[in-house]
Enzyme design. Sequence first.
Site, PDB file in Angstrom:
ATOM      1  N   GLU A   5      -9.885  -0.862  27.743  1.00 50.09           N
ATOM      2  CA  GLU A   5      -8.978  -1.951  28.129  1.00 50.09           C
ATOM      3  C   GLU A   5      -9.085  -3.156  27.195  1.00 50.09           C
ATOM      4  O   GLU A   5      -8.243  -4.059  27.239  1.00 50.09           O
ATOM      5  CB  GLU A   5      -9.246  -2.373  29.576  1.00 50.09           C
ATOM      6  CG  GLU A   5     -10.466  -3.227  29.815  1.00 50.09           C
ATOM      7  CD  GLU A   5     -11.793  -2.485  29.791  1.00 50.09           C
ATOM      8  OE1 GLU A   5     -12.827  -3.132  30.017  1.00 50.09           O
ATOM      9  OE2 GLU A   5     -11.798  -1.247  29.541  1.00 50.09           O
ATOM     10  N   CYS A  43     -17.940   2.070  30.392  1.00 49.66           N
ATOM     11  CA  CYS A  43     -19.155   1.298  30.106  1.00 49.66           C
ATOM     12  C   CYS A  43     -20.262   1.671  31.099  1.00 49.66           C
ATOM     13  O   CYS A  43     -20.726   2.798  31.101  1.00 49.66           O
ATOM     14  CB  CYS A  43     -18.844  -0.197  30.085  1.00 49.66           C
ATOM     15  SG  CYS A  43     -20.133  -1.190  29.273  1.00 49.66           S
ATOM     16  N   HIS A  48     -15.041  -0.172  25.875  1.00 55.09           N
ATOM     17  CA  HIS A  48     -14.051  -0.677  26.827  1.00 55.09           C
ATOM     18  C   HIS A  48     -12.647  -0.366  26.308  1.00 55.09           C
ATOM     19  O   HIS A  48     -12.138  -1.086  25.446  1.00 55.09           O
ATOM     20  CB  HIS A  48     -14.205  -2.191  26.991  1.00 55.09           C
ATOM     21  CG  HIS A  48     -15.418  -2.591  27.754  1.00 55.09           C
ATOM     22  ND1 HIS A  48     -15.420  -2.711  29.123  1.00 55.09           N
ATOM     23  CD2 HIS A  48     -16.679  -2.894  27.346  1.00 55.09           C
ATOM     24  CE1 HIS A  48     -16.626  -3.078  29.534  1.00 55.09           C
ATOM     25  NE2 HIS A  48     -17.410  -3.182  28.474  1.00 55.09           N
TER      26      HIS A  48
END
Length: 203
Positions: free
Chosen positions: A185, A79, A183
Amino acid sequence: MIGIIDYGMGNLRSVENALHKLKVDCVITSQKEVLDQCQKWILPGVGAFPDCISNLKKMDLFDYIKDSVNNGKPLLGICLGMQALFEYSTEMEYCQGFGFIKGNIQLMEDLNVRIPHIGWNQLEKNQDHDIYSILGHEPYVYFVHSYYAQDYEDKDLIGYSVYGDLKICGLVQHKNVLGCQFHPEKSAEDGLKILKYFVEDFV
């Protein structure tokens, strides 16, 4: 050991939790002596580009990261961390980034879509890359951002997403540097596979 660089901004625990889910040894740190012991680094980030660079410089990490990566240390930017990999941003003010990847960061300007860009988008293949051999047929990833990369070299673009009339640079690589505007994750199984690729197979 994977070093998650702590410069006071970013979703550190989310990245750490994702790596733990993959059973990867990792450490959140801003200490150079600890980072020196890590084989690879992740630079996450949430917030404004100038604050990111300012914090890194105040913590005496900017030149340390730049020199280490230029000498071959593998780095994943996520990001805002990905945006910092480029030459400069115009967010709030002109601000130079690391310059690992040619290009710059500009405000998304398209009145036909909502800004910021928040949500799931398909990651479209820009070129053949090993990472696609482990991803699903139509990988979807999660974005949260208002600024995006422009003027990059096509050879560095691995994957992109389409948002309104905008082509969003989603996944980039230049030498030992990998960047995700989204992202990983927070991007379910495909996101975890991207992190796993960085940990096990990148460079």
